[in-house]
Design a protein around this motif. Structure first.
Motif, PDB file in Angstrom:
ATOM      1  N   SER A 216      -0.095 -23.777 -12.228  1.00  0.00           N
ATOM      2  CA  SER A 216      -0.818 -24.568 -13.219  1.00  0.00           C
ATOM      3  C   SER A 216      -1.884 -23.747 -13.938  1.00  0.00           C
ATOM      4  O   SER A 216      -2.919 -24.266 -14.313  1.00  0.00           O
ATOM      5  CB  SER A 216      -1.430 -25.797 -12.563  1.00  0.00           C
ATOM      6  OG  SER A 216      -2.284 -25.414 -11.526  1.00  0.00           O
ATOM      7  N   PHE A 217      -1.585 -22.466 -14.111  1.00  0.00           N
ATOM      8  CA  PHE A 217      -2.420 -21.696 -15.029  1.00  0.00           C
ATOM      9  C   PHE A 217      -1.707 -21.666 -16.377  1.00  0.00           C
ATOM     10  O   PHE A 217      -0.620 -22.222 -16.518  1.00  0.00           O
ATOM     11  CB  PHE A 217      -2.708 -20.305 -14.459  1.00  0.00           C
ATOM     12  CG  PHE A 217      -3.682 -20.387 -13.331  1.00  0.00           C
ATOM     13  CD1 PHE A 217      -5.036 -20.376 -13.583  1.00  0.00           C
ATOM     14  CD2 PHE A 217      -3.250 -20.574 -12.031  1.00  0.00           C
ATOM     15  CE1 PHE A 217      -5.944 -20.529 -12.557  1.00  0.00           C
ATOM     16  CE2 PHE A 217      -4.153 -20.731 -11.003  1.00  0.00           C
ATOM     17  CZ  PHE A 217      -5.509 -20.705 -11.255  1.00  0.00           C
ATOM     18  N   TYR A 218      -2.359 -21.025 -17.349  1.00  0.00           N
ATOM     19  CA  TYR A 218      -1.830 -21.133 -18.704  1.00  0.00           C
ATOM     20  C   TYR A 218      -0.754 -20.089 -18.958  1.00  0.00           C
ATOM     21  O   TYR A 218      -1.024 -18.902 -18.932  1.00  0.00           O
ATOM     22  CB  TYR A 218      -2.974 -21.038 -19.713  1.00  0.00           C
ATOM     23  CG  TYR A 218      -3.921 -22.174 -19.521  1.00  0.00           C
ATOM     24  CD1 TYR A 218      -3.651 -23.409 -20.077  1.00  0.00           C
ATOM     25  CD2 TYR A 218      -5.036 -22.050 -18.708  1.00  0.00           C
ATOM     26  CE1 TYR A 218      -4.484 -24.486 -19.859  1.00  0.00           C
ATOM     27  CE2 TYR A 218      -5.881 -23.126 -18.487  1.00  0.00           C
ATOM     28  CZ  TYR A 218      -5.596 -24.338 -19.061  1.00  0.00           C
ATOM     29  OH  TYR A 218      -6.412 -25.418 -18.831  1.00  0.00           O
TER      30      TYR A 218
ATOM     31  N   ASP B 154       0.712 -19.439 -21.614  1.00  0.00           N
ATOM     32  CA  ASP B 154       0.584 -18.745 -22.890  1.00  0.00           C
ATOM     33  C   ASP B 154      -0.708 -17.926 -22.971  1.00  0.00           C
ATOM     34  O   ASP B 154      -1.113 -17.527 -24.052  1.00  0.00           O
ATOM     35  CB  ASP B 154       0.704 -19.733 -24.065  1.00  0.00           C
ATOM     36  CG  ASP B 154      -0.109 -20.997 -23.844  1.00  0.00           C
ATOM     37  OD1 ASP B 154      -0.740 -21.118 -22.780  1.00  0.00           O
ATOM     38  OD2 ASP B 154      -0.118 -21.853 -24.733  1.00  0.00           O
TER      39      ASP B 154
ATOM     40  N   ARG C  27       2.630 -26.607  -8.087  1.00  0.00           N
ATOM     41  CA  ARG C  27       3.295 -26.100  -9.274  1.00  0.00           C
ATOM     42  C   ARG C  27       2.320 -25.137  -9.956  1.00  0.00           C
ATOM     43  O   ARG C  27       1.122 -25.383  -9.973  1.00  0.00           O
ATOM     44  CB  ARG C  27       3.571 -27.304 -10.186  1.00  0.00           C
ATOM     45  CG  ARG C  27       4.324 -27.021 -11.433  1.00  0.00           C
ATOM     46  CD  ARG C  27       4.551 -28.340 -12.168  1.00  0.00           C
ATOM     47  NE  ARG C  27       4.679 -28.086 -13.597  1.00  0.00           N
ATOM     48  CZ  ARG C  27       4.611 -29.020 -14.525  1.00  0.00           C
ATOM     49  NH1 ARG C  27       4.408 -30.267 -14.175  1.00  0.00           N
ATOM     50  NH2 ARG C  27       4.739 -28.717 -15.797  1.00  0.00           N
TER      51      ARG C  27
ATOM     52  N   PHE D 196     -10.841 -16.740 -17.911  1.00  0.00           N
ATOM     53  CA  PHE D 196     -11.143 -18.164 -18.144  1.00  0.00           C
ATOM     54  C   PHE D 196     -11.708 -18.803 -16.872  1.00  0.00           C
ATOM     55  O   PHE D 196     -12.736 -19.489 -16.896  1.00  0.00           O
ATOM     56  CB  PHE D 196      -9.864 -18.880 -18.587  1.00  0.00           C
ATOM     57  CG  PHE D 196      -9.978 -20.377 -18.674  1.00  0.00           C
ATOM     58  CD1 PHE D 196     -10.810 -20.959 -19.613  1.00  0.00           C
ATOM     59  CD2 PHE D 196      -9.257 -21.194 -17.828  1.00  0.00           C
ATOM     60  CE1 PHE D 196     -10.920 -22.345 -19.703  1.00  0.00           C
ATOM     61  CE2 PHE D 196      -9.357 -22.574 -17.913  1.00  0.00           C
ATOM     62  CZ  PHE D 196     -10.190 -23.149 -18.848  1.00  0.00           C
ATOM     63  N   VAL D 197     -11.028 -18.551 -15.759  1.00  0.00           N
ATOM     64  CA  VAL D 197     -11.485 -19.131 -14.490  1.00  0.00           C
ATOM     65  C   VAL D 197     -12.874 -18.597 -14.140  1.00  0.00           C
ATOM     66  O   VAL D 197     -13.765 -19.352 -13.728  1.00  0.00           O
ATOM     67  CB  VAL D 197     -10.476 -18.802 -13.369  1.00  0.00           C
ATOM     68  CG1 VAL D 197     -11.005 -19.252 -12.017  1.00  0.00           C
ATOM     69  CG2 VAL D 197      -9.142 -19.460 -13.665  1.00  0.00           C
TER      70      VAL D 197
END
Lengths: 305, 371
Positions: free
Chosen positions: A89-91, A93, A87, A102-103
């Motif tokens: 599963s990063f943000y 928003d 699924r 971020f990663v």
């Protein structure tokens, strides 16, 4: 000298309460190969992948990923493995660029801005950098997810149904990328439900009800099943499918206008179709079994829990 | 018509099934009214009795014993300390160990017998006017009640005066008590709610799996998650303090620097509670319910809404565990009483201890895997 193994596990077992979801799986994936991980829903593919990258603790079994112990060195494995969840599963928003940034920070990548910039260019997301990830279509989300789990140049990629819900064009591009990565020395384990994707892999592993049923190249898996297959084409195929449905040891599957009837016992198969061979609304021929025929056979033969 | 009824029943049944599956919600639906019944029914008492009182007597003797006896008979006062000097009396009021100091001046008996109407000085800690007002009202009966038995002749004209000195809040303004208290209430609500939602959101949206797969340690995630809320907490503090000063003229006698430091301990305690909830809650609704479940007793048992000393021992024991209780004493102490570190320390260490325990629980409960 044999090639080093990127994944080398044995006896891998995971139980959730009374259910054994993964039951003694052994997997030896040589470095730089692309492996397809196949099996019906709920067969334990996701659980296996999660154990490989340290997200779940196996109840039994041991092994290594990239030479690191999957139980005790999970933290070190995370640095060298890229895991793409089933699924998205990063943000949702955060924008595309913010997600990648971020990663990049979490992996402590040097020259973060440039790495993110290059990643955006390479996967063609540069024009959508300011778009919220949640507003991307399925194909673009998949690209973003793959790009994000590739940014730290992992040696092993674990991809959990990366192409589910993605259009054929995007799937084709995705597979081109996978093969390009493999040429660069990355090992890939990718779970999928698509037969055409299985055939793009160097080797496949087939799992059902938590048990590993077959591994090898597509040709090896097909040959290993020792199936005889007959194909009946014509308007009468549905009647025949119903007639043969209950016969033990015989698997049937409809492909467009044709019906595939397979069994490991060539004699029994011939006897079973004898009564319907003369059906004037069908044309019969003996054929080489397809990978799908083999899978249908494997599932039907697998012990159900 | 019948078909519509069928569809209504279908939706009703579905809701009931879902409600039954969500054990926590179900528990809250029953638990919160029970909690309210217990707290409002048994714990809250707007007329606190037996308030701790210090006696500073410079005139020991029979009259002193009569006054003490009358004070205790009134039901509102309980002598817990006999002090010998003003300095010690000050300290007891500042730390909140006593609510009253009764001072019997030198020569009280002599002046009394001469008919010179000496003054009995009673200092009341008026930071919470509601807590002491009934006791102060009861003092009107003191001279009569103290002397009726031994010196009935003197009772007709009040033989001595009772001078009540309302410390820290001479006008008895409720705002002095409520506004600093609100600081703690607002912080409790936002800190716990925000952090419990922040982690639960990751679980609910499925981003937790990705986060766990990346090389970031639990403590790093937690710290990164709470830091923004620490900043938000301080912004809230600034807003409330400015309003307290400009709109309500709340005195600020003590050091705001000290308050800032004490706030950190309070914020950390609340943030850890939020994180712990987030490790238990499966979705954001549950996180909100758990926050409410913690917030309700914090508000009612901490001394914010009702006098702490009015509650029975068991309720006070619960109150002593809650961070808000200690923070209220700290913030009222610093702002209204001008307390320094020595006076607030007895309230700071429980906060630190609470924060330590809560952080340990939060870190231990934080999932490192998806198991």
């Amino acid at each position: 000298m044999t090639a080093p193994l990127a994944i080398d596990v044995e006896g891998l077992t995971k139980r959730f309460g009374p259910r054994t979801v993964v039951d003694g799986i052994a997997l030896k994936v040589p470095a730089r190969e692309v492996w397809g991980f196949l099996g019906p829903n709920g067969s334990g593919k996701t659980t296996t992948i999660r154990m490989l990258c340290g997200l779940l603790r196996p109840d039994a079994g041991r092994g290594t990923c990239l030479g690191l112990d999957i139980v005790n060195e999970a933290e070190a494995i995370k640095l060298q493995v890229g895991y793409m969840t089933q699924r998205f599963s990063f943000y949702e928003d955060l924008t595309v660029e913010e997600n990648l940034s971020f990663v990049a920070r979490l992996y402590g990548l040097p020259k973060r801005r440039r790495t993110v910039e290059e990643t955006l260019e390479r996967v063609g997301l540069a024009g959508r950098r300011a778009q919220l990830a949640g507003s991307l279509s399925g194909g673009w989300k998949q690209r973003l997810a793959l790009a994000a789990c590739m940014m730290h140049t992992p040696k092993l990629l674990l991809l959990d149904e990366p192409t589910a819900g993605v259009d054929p064009q995007a799937r084709r591009e995705f597979w081109e990328q996978i093969h390009a990565l493999a040429r660069d020395g990355v090992t890939v384990l990718v779970s999928t439900h698509y037969m055409d994707e299985a055939e793009r892999c160097d080797r496949i592993a087939y799992i059902a009800y938590g048990k590993l049923l077959a591994t090898g190249t597509v040709a090896e898996v097909i040959a290993g099943a020792r199936l005889s297959t007959w194909v009946a084409t014509g308007p009468g195929r549905d009647d025949v499918a119903r007639t043969l449905a209950g016969v033990p040891g015989i698997g049937t599957a409809v492909f467009g206008p044709s019906l595939h009837v397979s069994s490991p016992d060539a004699e029994a198969l011939r006897r079973a179709i004898q009564p319907v061979l003369g059906n004037p609304r069908l044309a019969w021929r003996e054929a080489a079994p397809s990978l799908e025929d083999v899978f249908i056979h494997l599932i039907s033969g697998a012990p159900r829990p | 018509m019948l078909a519509a009824l069928g569809r209504v029943i279908a939706v009703t049944l579905k809701e009931l099934i879902q409600l039954r599956r969500d054990r926590l919600t179900f528990g809250m639906i029953l638990g919160i009214p029970v909690m309210q019944l217990v707290i409002f029914g048994y714990a809250i008492n707007a007329d606190p009795k037996r308030l701790p009182t210090a006696l500073l007597s410079r005139d020991p003797g029979q009259i002193e014993r009569n006054i003490v006896g009358a004070l205790e008979r009134s039901g509102y006062f309980r002598i817990v300390a006999e002090v010998s000097g003003q300095r010690e009396a000050e300290r007891l009021v500042a730390t909140g160990e006593v609510a009253f100091v009764v001072t019997i001046p030198d020569g009280f008996t002599r002046d009394l017998l001469k008919g010179e109407r000496p003054r009995l000085l009673i200092e009341a800690d008026a930071t919470d006017p509601a807590a002491t007002s009934n006791a102060v009202a009861a003092l009107a009966q003191l001279p009569r009640s103290a002397l009726l038995h031994d010196l009935p002749d003197l009772v007709q004209a009040p033989p001595f005066e009772v001078l009540v000195h309302r410390r820290y809040n001479p006008e008895g303004l409720t705002a002095y008590n409520i506004v600093p208290g609100l600081l703690g209430v607002i912080l409790t609500m936002t800190m716990i709610l925000m952090t419990s939602l922040a982690v639960t959101r990751e679980t609910e949206r499925g981003t937790m799996e990705n986060l766990l797969a990346m090389p970031v340690k639990p403590a790093e995630v937690m710290l990164g998650k709470v830091l923004p809320y620490v900043a938000i907490g301080y912004v809230q503090v600034a807003v409330v303090l400015v309003a307290a000063r400009l709109l309500f003229q709340v005195p600020m006698l003590g050091s705001l620097g000290l308050l800032t430091l004490a706030l950190l301990a309070f914020l950390l305690a609340n943030l850890a509670v939020g994180l712990t909830f987030s490790t238990v809650a499966r979705n954001q609704l549950q996180a909100m319910q758990m926050t409410f479940f913690f917030f309700l007793p914090s508000m009612l048992l901490s001394g914010f809404m009702f006098p702490f000393r009015g509650m029975p021992d068991w309720a006070q024991a619960i109150g002593e565990v809650l961070p808000l209780t200690h923070f209220l004493r700290i913030v009222r102490g610093i702002l209204l009483k001008g307390n320094g570190l020595p006076e607030i320390w007895p309230e700071v260490w429980p906060l630190l201890a609470f924060a330590g325990v809560a952080w340990t629980v939060a870190i231990l409960r934080y999932r490192r895997t998806l198991d």
